[in-house]
Design a protein around this motif. Structure first.
Motif, PDB file in Angstrom:
ATOM      1  N   VAL A   1      -1.187 -51.506 -19.060  1.00 47.74           N
ATOM      2  CA  VAL A   1      -2.373 -51.381 -18.211  1.00 47.74           C
ATOM      3  C   VAL A   1      -2.501 -49.918 -17.803  1.00 47.74           C
ATOM      4  O   VAL A   1      -1.691 -49.411 -17.022  1.00 47.74           O
ATOM      5  CB  VAL A   1      -2.278 -52.277 -16.956  1.00 47.74           C
ATOM      6  N   ASP A   2      -3.499 -49.242 -18.330  1.00 48.11           N
ATOM      7  CA  ASP A   2      -3.681 -47.805 -18.059  1.00 48.11           C
ATOM      8  C   ASP A   2      -5.130 -47.449 -18.342  1.00 48.11           C
ATOM      9  O   ASP A   2      -5.694 -47.872 -19.362  1.00 48.11           O
ATOM     10  CB  ASP A   2      -2.738 -46.977 -18.938  1.00 48.11           C
ATOM     11  N   ASP A   3      -5.737 -46.647 -17.464  1.00 53.19           N
ATOM     12  CA  ASP A   3      -7.138 -46.272 -17.652  1.00 53.19           C
ATOM     13  C   ASP A   3      -7.303 -45.110 -18.628  1.00 53.19           C
ATOM     14  O   ASP A   3      -8.426 -44.781 -19.013  1.00 53.19           O
ATOM     15  CB  ASP A   3      -7.775 -45.910 -16.313  1.00 53.19           C
ATOM     16  N   ASP A   4      -6.202 -44.511 -19.072  1.00 49.12           N
ATOM     17  CA  ASP A   4      -6.235 -43.371 -19.983  1.00 49.12           C
ATOM     18  C   ASP A   4      -6.284 -43.881 -21.435  1.00 49.12           C
ATOM     19  O   ASP A   4      -5.288 -44.415 -21.943  1.00 49.12           O
ATOM     20  CB  ASP A   4      -4.992 -42.506 -19.746  1.00 49.12           C
ATOM     21  N   ASP A   5      -7.436 -43.700 -22.089  1.00 49.71           N
ATOM     22  CA  ASP A   5      -7.598 -44.196 -23.460  1.00 49.71           C
ATOM     23  C   ASP A   5      -6.553 -43.599 -24.400  1.00 49.71           C
ATOM     24  O   ASP A   5      -5.992 -44.304 -25.256  1.00 49.71           O
ATOM     25  CB  ASP A   5      -8.997 -43.861 -23.987  1.00 49.71           C
ATOM     26  N   ALA A   6      -6.307 -42.295 -24.264  1.00 50.10           N
ATOM     27  CA  ALA A   6      -5.367 -41.617 -25.157  1.00 50.10           C
ATOM     28  C   ALA A   6      -3.953 -42.166 -24.956  1.00 50.10           C
ATOM     29  O   ALA A   6      -3.202 -42.357 -25.923  1.00 50.10           O
ATOM     30  CB  ALA A   6      -5.399 -40.108 -24.905  1.00 50.10           C
ATOM     31  N   MET A   7      -3.613 -42.431 -23.701  1.00 49.65           N
ATOM     32  CA  MET A   7      -2.272 -42.944 -23.421  1.00 49.65           C
ATOM     33  C   MET A   7      -2.097 -44.329 -24.030  1.00 49.65           C
ATOM     34  O   MET A   7      -1.073 -44.632 -24.647  1.00 49.65           O
ATOM     35  CB  MET A   7      -2.033 -42.996 -21.902  1.00 49.65           C
TER      36      MET A   7
ATOM     37  N   ARG B   1      -1.864 -44.952 -10.776  1.00 48.02           N
ATOM     38  CA  ARG B   1      -3.172 -44.541 -10.249  1.00 48.02           C
ATOM     39  C   ARG B   1      -4.266 -44.867 -11.259  1.00 48.02           C
ATOM     40  O   ARG B   1      -4.318 -44.301 -12.350  1.00 48.02           O
ATOM     41  CB  ARG B   1      -3.160 -43.048  -9.946  1.00 48.02           C
ATOM     42  N   MET B   2      -5.138 -45.784 -10.863  1.00 46.42           N
ATOM     43  CA  MET B   2      -6.268 -46.174 -11.702  1.00 46.42           C
ATOM     44  C   MET B   2      -7.485 -46.406 -10.820  1.00 46.42           C
ATOM     45  O   MET B   2      -7.338 -46.757  -9.641  1.00 46.42           O
ATOM     46  CB  MET B   2      -5.949 -47.465 -12.474  1.00 46.42           C
ATOM     47  N   PRO B   3      -8.697 -46.230 -11.363  1.00 49.22           N
ATOM     48  CA  PRO B   3      -9.898 -46.582 -10.595  1.00 49.22           C
ATOM     49  C   PRO B   3      -9.869 -48.076 -10.246  1.00 49.22           C
ATOM     50  O   PRO B   3      -9.339 -48.891 -11.002  1.00 49.22           O
ATOM     51  CB  PRO B   3     -11.037 -46.280 -11.569  1.00 49.22           C
ATOM     52  N   GLY B   4     -10.436 -48.417  -9.114  1.00 50.41           N
ATOM     53  CA  GLY B   4     -10.400 -49.820  -8.693  1.00 50.41           C
ATOM     54  C   GLY B   4      -9.027 -50.163  -8.142  1.00 50.41           C
ATOM     55  O   GLY B   4      -8.451 -49.405  -7.356  1.00 50.41           O
ATOM     56  N   MET B   5      -8.498 -51.280  -8.573  1.00 48.93           N
ATOM     57  CA  MET B   5      -7.187 -51.716  -8.106  1.00 48.93           C
ATOM     58  C   MET B   5      -6.100 -50.809  -8.684  1.00 48.93           C
ATOM     59  O   MET B   5      -6.032 -50.606  -9.898  1.00 48.93           O
ATOM     60  CB  MET B   5      -6.926 -53.173  -8.513  1.00 48.93           C
ATOM     61  N   SER B   6      -5.271 -50.260  -7.807  1.00 47.51           N
ATOM     62  CA  SER B   6      -4.197 -49.377  -8.272  1.00 47.51           C
ATOM     63  C   SER B   6      -3.049 -50.186  -8.862  1.00 47.51           C
ATOM     64  O   SER B   6      -2.967 -51.413  -8.691  1.00 47.51           O
ATOM     65  CB  SER B   6      -3.668 -48.530  -7.109  1.00 47.51           C
ATOM     66  N   GLY B   7      -2.146 -49.478  -9.533  1.00 45.64           N
ATOM     67  CA  GLY B   7      -0.980 -50.147 -10.096  1.00 45.64           C
ATOM     68  C   GLY B   7      -0.098 -50.773  -9.032  1.00 45.64           C
ATOM     69  O   GLY B   7       0.438 -51.872  -9.234  1.00 45.64           O
TER      70      GLY B   7
ATOM     71  N   SER C   1       3.354 -42.869 -14.111  1.00 42.65           N
ATOM     72  CA  SER C   1       2.385 -42.072 -13.369  1.00 42.65           C
ATOM     73  C   SER C   1       2.462 -40.610 -13.772  1.00 42.65           C
ATOM     74  O   SER C   1       3.543 -40.078 -14.028  1.00 42.65           O
ATOM     75  CB  SER C   1       2.628 -42.181 -11.858  1.00 42.65           C
ATOM     76  N   GLY C   2       1.298 -39.976 -13.845  1.00 38.33           N
ATOM     77  CA  GLY C   2       1.236 -38.542 -14.068  1.00 38.33           C
ATOM     78  C   GLY C   2       1.193 -37.776 -12.775  1.00 38.33           C
ATOM     79  O   GLY C   2       1.157 -36.551 -12.765  1.00 38.33           O
ATOM     80  N   HIS C   3       1.173 -38.480 -11.654  1.00 44.59           N
ATOM     81  CA  HIS C   3       1.108 -37.844 -10.327  1.00 44.59           C
ATOM     82  C   HIS C   3       2.199 -38.418  -9.430  1.00 44.59           C
ATOM     83  O   HIS C   3       1.971 -38.722  -8.265  1.00 44.59           O
ATOM     84  CB  HIS C   3      -0.265 -38.078  -9.679  1.00 44.59           C
ATOM     85  N   GLY C   4       3.364 -38.579  -9.981  1.00 46.76           N
ATOM     86  CA  GLY C   4       4.436 -39.235  -9.235  1.00 46.76           C
ATOM     87  C   GLY C   4       4.920 -38.404  -8.063  1.00 46.76           C
ATOM     88  O   GLY C   4       4.980 -37.181  -8.129  1.00 46.76           O
TER      89      GLY C   4
ATOM     90  N   GLU D   1       7.679 -40.804 -15.099  1.00 49.20           N
ATOM     91  CA  GLU D   1       6.649 -39.790 -14.890  1.00 49.20           C
ATOM     92  C   GLU D   1       6.143 -39.252 -16.222  1.00 49.20           C
ATOM     93  O   GLU D   1       6.911 -39.010 -17.150  1.00 49.20           O
ATOM     94  CB  GLU D   1       7.209 -38.639 -14.042  1.00 49.20           C
ATOM     95  N   LYS D   2       4.824 -39.094 -16.308  1.00 45.19           N
ATOM     96  CA  LYS D   2       4.218 -38.450 -17.467  1.00 45.19           C
ATOM     97  C   LYS D   2       4.305 -36.928 -17.293  1.00 45.19           C
ATOM     98  O   LYS D   2       4.166 -36.445 -16.165  1.00 45.19           O
ATOM     99  CB  LYS D   2       2.747 -38.858 -17.599  1.00 45.19           C
ATOM    100  N   PRO D   3       4.450 -36.172 -18.345  1.00 48.38           N
ATOM    101  CA  PRO D   3       4.722 -36.621 -19.718  1.00 48.38           C
ATOM    102  C   PRO D   3       6.189 -37.055 -19.850  1.00 48.38           C
ATOM    103  O   PRO D   3       7.061 -36.518 -19.183  1.00 48.38           O
ATOM    104  CB  PRO D   3       4.436 -35.374 -20.549  1.00 48.38           C
ATOM    105  N   TYR D   4       6.434 -38.027 -20.677  1.00 53.06           N
ATOM    106  CA  TYR D   4       7.783 -38.542 -20.868  1.00 53.06           C
ATOM    107  C   TYR D   4       8.171 -38.436 -22.341  1.00 53.06           C
ATOM    108  O   TYR D   4       7.321 -38.329 -23.219  1.00 53.06           O
ATOM    109  CB  TYR D   4       7.877 -39.998 -20.409  1.00 53.06           C
TER     110      TYR D   4
END
Length: 214
Positions: free
Chosen positions: A14-20, A64-70, A90-93, A111-114
Motif C-alpha cells: 500500500v503506497d501512493d508512489d507509483d514508481a515505488m 504518509r499517504m493522502p487520505g488515511m495515513s499508514g 517511509s521516506g520521511h521517517g 526508511e526510504k531509500p532502502y
C-alpha cells in the motif's frame, strides 16, 4: 477454506508512489514472490474482503499517504484483528513515527531509500512469522473442533482432570462412579488426540478454552 501455511506467500503493498509500487513489484517478482499493489489505504480496504485469507505473507505499508495515513490504517487493522504482519515504510521517517509504528505491532520500520536486500530480508522474516501464525491458527481450530465433539460429561471430566482433581473427587462432584469417570476420561482423551494430561493442557491453552478450578 481452512487456513494453511504451505501456500505461496502474497505481499500486499500500500503506497501512493507509483514508481515505488512498480519497483517493489519487480523486486518481489524477481525472487518469485507474488504481490498486489494498492495506491491508497482506502483502495486496500475496499479490496480486502476479496483477498485470500489462507495465504501467508505480509503488508508493506507506507506511513504518509493522502487520505488515511499508514499509521491510521495500521490502527484500524489492529482493531479488526488483521492477521498479516506489517512492515512500515517511509521516506520521511522520524523517531516518534517509528516508535508509533513499532508500538502498533509493526515488524519493522524501513526508511526510504532502502537497499533491496534489506527489504527482502524484512519481508522474508515477516512471511516466516505469518506462516507460524497460520499454523497456530489451524491447530487452534482443530483443537476447538475436537473439543466440540466431546459429550457434556466428557468435558466435565476432562475439565476436572485439568483442574488437578483426582478421579474420586471428580466422581463425587458429578455424582457418578469412579469407573464411569475413567471411561469418560479415556474416551475424552482419545477424542482430543491427547497422549497425556500435559498435552491436553497445552491444547486447551492454545484454543483459549477456560478451565474452571472448582
Amino acid at each position: 477454506m481452512s487456513m494453511t501455511s504451505d501456500q505461496a506467500p502474497l505481499i500486499l503493498v500500500v503506497d501512493d508512489d507509483d514508481a515505488m509500487r512498480g519497483s517493489v513489484a519487480f523486486l518481489f517478482a524477481s525472487v518469485g514472490l507474488d504481490s498486489r499493489q494498492f495506491k491508497s489505504a482506502e483502495e486496500f480496504l475496499a479490496a480486502r474482503d476479496a483477498l485470500p485469507k489462507d495465504r501467508p505473507g505480509c503488508l508493506l505499508l507506507d506511513v504518509r499517504m493522502p487520505g488515511m495515513s499508514g499509521l491510521e490504517l495500521q490502527r484500524r487493522l489492529n482493531e479488526e484483528g488483521f492477521g498479516l504482519p506489517m512492515l512500515m515504510v517511509s521516506g520521511h521517517g522520524d523517531i516518534p513515527m517509528a516508535v508509533a509504528a513499532l508500538k502498533g505491532g509493526a515488524e519493522d520500520f524501513i526508511e526510504k531509500p532502502y537497499r533491496d536486500q534489506h527489504l527482502l530480508d524484512a519481508v522474508h522474516l515477516a512471511i516466516r512469522k505469518s506462516r507460524e501464525r497460520l499454523s497456530a491458527g489451524s491447530e487452534r481450530s482443530a483443537v476447538v473442533e475436537r473439543f466440540q465433539r466431546l459429550t457434556r460429561r466428557e468435558r466435565e471430566v476432562l475439565m476436572g482432570v485439568l483442574a488437578g482433581k483426582q478421579n474420586k473427587t471428580i466422581a463425587q462432584g458429578l455424582d457418578i462412579s469412579i469407573k464411569t469417570v475413567e471411561v469418560h476420561r479415556h474416551t475424552g482423551m482419545e477424542k482430543m488426540a491427547a497422549g497425556s494430561v500435559a498435552e491436553l493442557s497445552r491444547m486447551i491453552l492454545l484454543a483459549g478454552i477456560l478451565v474452571e478450578a472448582d
